[in-house]
Design a protein around this motif. Structure first.
Motif, PDB file in Angstrom:
ATOM      1  N   LYS A 233       0.838  -1.210   0.195  1.00 43.30           N
ATOM      2  CA  LYS A 233      -0.080  -0.165  -0.058  1.00 43.30           C
ATOM      3  C   LYS A 233       0.988   1.291  -0.184  1.00 43.30           C
ATOM      4  CE  LYS A 233      -3.544  -2.046   3.008  1.00 43.30           C
ATOM      5  NZ  LYS A 233      -4.430  -2.106   3.354  1.00 43.30           N
ATOM      6  N   LEU A 234       1.860   0.887   1.408  1.00 43.04           N
ATOM      7  CA  LEU A 234       2.807   2.482   0.974  1.00 43.04           C
ATOM      8  C   LEU A 234       3.570   2.896  -0.780  1.00 43.04           C
ATOM      9  CD1 LEU A 234       4.113   4.652   2.296  1.00 43.04           C
ATOM     10  CD2 LEU A 234       6.647   2.795   2.559  1.00 43.04           C
ATOM     11  N   ILE A 235       3.978   1.573  -0.974  1.00 40.74           N
ATOM     12  CA  ILE A 235       4.225   1.217  -2.415  1.00 40.74           C
ATOM     13  C   ILE A 235       3.438   2.070  -3.874  1.00 40.74           C
ATOM     14  CG2 ILE A 235       5.404   0.058  -4.255  1.00 40.74           C
ATOM     15  CD1 ILE A 235       7.094  -1.764  -3.006  1.00 40.74           C
ATOM     16  N   ALA A 236       2.309   1.661  -3.220  1.00 45.74           N
ATOM     17  CA  ALA A 236       1.386   2.678  -3.863  1.00 45.74           C
ATOM     18  C   ALA A 236       1.331   4.346  -4.623  1.00 45.74           C
ATOM     19  CB  ALA A 236       0.112   1.394  -4.376  1.00 45.74           C
ATOM     20  N   ASN A 237       1.282   3.917  -2.814  1.00 42.94           N
ATOM     21  CA  ASN A 237       0.443   5.130  -2.516  1.00 42.94           C
ATOM     22  C   ASN A 237       2.339   6.383  -3.028  1.00 42.94           C
ATOM     23  OD1 ASN A 237      -2.033   5.990  -1.739  1.00 42.94           O
ATOM     24  ND2 ASN A 237      -1.451   4.268  -0.301  1.00 42.94           N
ATOM     25  N   PHE A 238       2.513   5.643  -2.416  1.00 45.74           N
ATOM     26  CA  PHE A 238       4.678   6.821  -2.702  1.00 45.74           C
ATOM     27  C   PHE A 238       4.913   7.488  -4.769  1.00 45.74           C
ATOM     28  CE2 PHE A 238       8.867   7.624  -3.401  1.00 45.74           C
ATOM     29  CZ  PHE A 238       9.847   7.988  -2.610  1.00 45.74           C
ATOM     30  N   TRP A 239       4.628   5.773  -4.930  1.00 45.17           N
ATOM     31  CA  TRP A 239       4.042   6.450  -6.539  1.00 45.17           C
ATOM     32  C   TRP A 239       2.990   6.624  -7.844  1.00 45.17           C
ATOM     33  CZ3 TRP A 239       9.051   6.742  -8.793  1.00 45.17           C
ATOM     34  CH2 TRP A 239       9.892   6.374  -8.318  1.00 45.17           C
ATOM     35  N   ASP A 240       1.932   6.781  -6.985  1.00 49.43           N
ATOM     36  CA  ASP A 240       0.602   7.199  -7.380  1.00 49.43           C
ATOM     37  C   ASP A 240       0.805   8.691  -8.516  1.00 49.43           C
ATOM     38  OD1 ASP A 240      -2.238   7.929  -7.725  1.00 49.43           O
ATOM     39  OD2 ASP A 240      -2.659   8.454  -6.063  1.00 49.43           O
ATOM     40  N   CYS A 241       1.036   9.658  -7.827  1.00 47.99           N
ATOM     41  CA  CYS A 241       1.799  10.806  -8.630  1.00 47.99           C
ATOM     42  C   CYS A 241       0.042  10.942 -10.149  1.00 47.99           C
ATOM     43  CB  CYS A 241       2.839  10.447  -9.857  1.00 47.99           C
ATOM     44  SG  CYS A 241       4.271  10.213  -8.946  1.00 47.99           S
ATOM     45  N   LEU A 328      -6.704   0.643  -5.087  1.00 49.37           N
ATOM     46  CA  LEU A 328      -6.100   1.346  -3.995  1.00 49.37           C
ATOM     47  C   LEU A 328      -6.547   2.875  -4.941  1.00 49.37           C
ATOM     48  CD1 LEU A 328      -5.133   1.502  -1.007  1.00 49.37           C
ATOM     49  CD2 LEU A 328      -3.080   0.774  -2.606  1.00 49.37           C
ATOM     50  N   LEU A 329      -5.931   2.976  -5.415  1.00 51.30           N
ATOM     51  CA  LEU A 329      -5.364   4.062  -6.399  1.00 51.30           C
ATOM     52  C   LEU A 329      -6.453   4.889  -6.994  1.00 51.30           C
ATOM     53  CD1 LEU A 329      -2.230   4.328  -7.270  1.00 51.30           C
ATOM     54  CD2 LEU A 329      -3.066   4.923  -5.158  1.00 51.30           C
ATOM     55  N   ILE A 389       5.917  -1.718 -11.000  1.00 55.61           N
ATOM     56  CA  ILE A 389       4.607  -2.946 -10.002  1.00 55.61           C
ATOM     57  C   ILE A 389       3.870  -2.213  -9.212  1.00 55.61           C
ATOM     58  CG2 ILE A 389       6.192  -2.675  -7.641  1.00 55.61           C
ATOM     59  CD1 ILE A 389       4.425  -5.254 -10.149  1.00 55.61           C
ATOM     60  N   SER A 390       4.037  -0.750  -8.837  1.00 50.61           N
ATOM     61  CA  SER A 390       2.863   0.018  -8.340  1.00 50.61           C
ATOM     62  C   SER A 390       1.830  -0.301  -8.486  1.00 50.61           C
ATOM     63  CB  SER A 390       3.433   1.066  -7.516  1.00 50.61           C
ATOM     64  OG  SER A 390       4.029   2.615  -8.825  1.00 50.61           O
ATOM     65  N   ARG A 391       1.445  -0.011  -9.645  1.00 46.35           N
ATOM     66  CA  ARG A 391       0.804   0.867 -10.616  1.00 46.35           C
ATOM     67  C   ARG A 391      -0.214  -1.200 -10.885  1.00 46.35           C
ATOM     68  NH1 ARG A 391       0.377   4.456 -10.057  1.00 46.35           N
ATOM     69  NH2 ARG A 391      -0.760   5.683 -11.390  1.00 46.35           N
ATOM     70  N   LEU A 392       0.155  -2.001 -10.245  1.00 47.95           N
ATOM     71  CA  LEU A 392      -0.383  -3.448  -9.996  1.00 47.95           C
ATOM     72  C   LEU A 392      -1.113  -2.957  -8.526  1.00 47.95           C
ATOM     73  CD1 LEU A 392      -1.534  -6.373 -10.609  1.00 47.95           C
ATOM     74  CD2 LEU A 392       1.001  -7.139 -10.148  1.00 47.95           C
ATOM     75  N   TYR A 393      -0.136  -2.434  -7.371  1.00 44.58           N
ATOM     76  CA  TYR A 393      -0.914  -2.810  -6.054  1.00 44.58           C
ATOM     77  C   TYR A 393      -1.668  -1.829  -6.458  1.00 44.58           C
ATOM     78  CZ  TYR A 393       3.885  -5.085  -5.412  1.00 44.58           C
ATOM     79  OH  TYR A 393       5.035  -5.806  -4.860  1.00 44.58           O
ATOM     80  N   GLY A 394      -1.969  -0.880  -7.092  1.00 43.12           N
ATOM     81  CA  GLY A 394      -2.622   0.511  -6.924  1.00 43.12           C
ATOM     82  C   GLY A 394      -4.102  -0.236  -7.759  1.00 43.12           C
ATOM     83  N   GLY A 395      -3.919  -1.128  -8.494  1.00 46.53           N
ATOM     84  CA  GLY A 395      -5.352  -1.946  -8.859  1.00 46.53           C
ATOM     85  C   GLY A 395      -5.579  -1.174 -10.672  1.00 46.53           C
TER      86      GLY A 395
END
Length: 422
Positions: A233-241, A328-329, A389-395
């Protein structure tokens, strides 16, 4: 009694701080990711031009000779500058003022930069006027080039309309924003001569048959987002941009301030220049090179997005799997394939790795302004893998958009790095 020596000027720090003022205005304007990259490209190009014209440390670092601008006559005025560094940064701010809707906000920053130069004894009050005039002349030359890259013609092109049928992109919740920059492929790149040469590998075709490549990827997004741990979740949000993120309070839509993906990598570039204690020549060079790489990478990626016009996970999961599921994103307002973060992060990482080395570790503080913690990385390539990979975690992306996007960005980065190091 000898006088104390003046403290050396920390030019990488000054450069990063002044460039961030341009980022702040982009956030105010809600500049789309491709538009933000274009702004970074031209503003940093102006700084690079002045720094290169000074001749200080530019014996083997020509960018323009490898772009379509190789024979362009900039017609720069003759002038012996006491501080090409001051003029370069002022020109950068001046281009920012000219190229953004709310660029007028940079007028105050320009005056602050003048005050810093005088207080720090970089220039005398008498020298300021000549330096400002020179910087404004260079900025005007850069803007003359920018006005011919196709951007001003975008509004006259046929408006995008979502295609009918399964598998095609459609506006997503919560704001259902219309497609962003559908004709960006018409913008002129700096380095890429043939966009088709940098097209990604084919995507998995829309097929909801159980066990098909598309269905497998769809269920991976669904399963992964339903089982996220705190680190992911942290990785996804860190790279949300995502500069288009919207929150609703009752019937009121409120925009959430976010840096663009390109802005994040420009921040990383600034962090690296400060850690490495680069000269001003080196600082302006690598910022311009990364910014122009971002510009080309976004053009290539956006062509792929609207050529494929692929549906987002959120739309198809809500239609076919689980109506209540949310990523998530917040899903950005443009087609899915390829992942912009994957393309531009890898392209930037290739350039930065070529310049600073394979194992250049750094602490990424690019997002602290937006309330996110610092994050350490052992290398630029590692950071690009995590961004992807943050984009997969972010859905918000399928795996092939991520992996093929990385390959697309690597090809672009390798081409540019090879060109400028001939």
């Amino acid at each position: 009694m000898s006088l104390a020596k003046p403290k050396p000027v920390n030019w990488p720090k000054h450069y990063s701080e002044q460039l961030f003022h341009i980022t702040e205005v982009m956030v105010t304007d809600v500049a789309s990711p491709p538009v933000a990259a274009r702004i970074y490209a031209y503003s940093n190009l102006a700084a690079y031009l002045i720094a290169k014209e000074s001749g200080k440390g530019f014996e083997n670092s020509d960018i323009l000779g490898q772009t379509y601008l190789t024979d362009y006559n900039w017609d720069l005025p003759d002038s012996e500058l006491s501080s090409s560094e001051f003029a370069a940064i002022y020109a950068m701010l001046k281009v920012g003022e000219s190229i953004m809707p709310s660029g007028y906000l940079l007028k105050e920053r320009q005056q602050e930069w003048i005050d810093i130069a005088i207080k720090g004894k970089i220039l005398s009050k008498k020298e300021i006027q000549m330096h400002v005039a020179y910087a404004e002349s260079v900025a005007a030359s850069v803007m003359a080039v920018a006005k011919k890259d196709g951007y001003l013609q975008l509004s006259a092109l046929t408006r995008y309309t979502p295609q009918k049928g399964e598998g095609f992109w459609y506006p997503t919740p919560p704001a259902y924003i219309a497609a962003i920059e559908p004709e960006w492929q018409t913008i002129r790149p700096f380095f890429i001569k043939d966009l088709e040469a940098y097209a990604p590998a084919p995507m998995a075709l829309f097929d909801m048959t159980e066990g098909s490549p598309f269905h497998n990827q769809l269920m991976e997004v669904y399963t992964t987002t339903n089982e996220l741990n705190d680190e992911r979740k942290l990785i996804a949000n860190f790279w949300d941009c995502n500069p288009f993120k919207v929150k609703f309070s009752g019937h009121m839509a409120i925009g959430v301030k976010k840096i663009s993906p390109g802005g994040h990598w420009m921040g990383i570039t600034g962090i690296a220049t400060q850690k490495a204690k680069l000269s001003f020549a080196e600082t302006s060079y690598i910022h311009a090179l990364v910014a122009m790489t971002l510009h080309d990478a976004f053009i290539s990626c956006w062509k792929a997005k609207y050529d494929t016009d692929r549906i987002r996970p959120e739309t198809v999961i809500n239609q076919k799997v689980d109506q209540r599921w949310r990523p998530l994103l917040q899903t950005p307002p443009f087609p899915e394939y390829t992942s912009g973060h994957s393309v531009i992060s890898r392209a930037s990482a290739v350039i930065l790795t070529g310049y600073f080395g394979d194992n250049f570790d750094f602490i990424d503080s690019s997002e602290t302004y937006f309330g996110l913690p610092e994050r350490p990385f052992p290398s630029f390539l590692y950071a690009s893998e995590e961004a992807a990979i943050s984009r997969l975690y972010g859905g918000i992306h399928f795996r092939d958009a991520i992996e093929n996007g990385l390959a697309q960005g690597e090809k672009i980065g390798d081409m540019i790095w090879t060109k400028v190091n001939k």
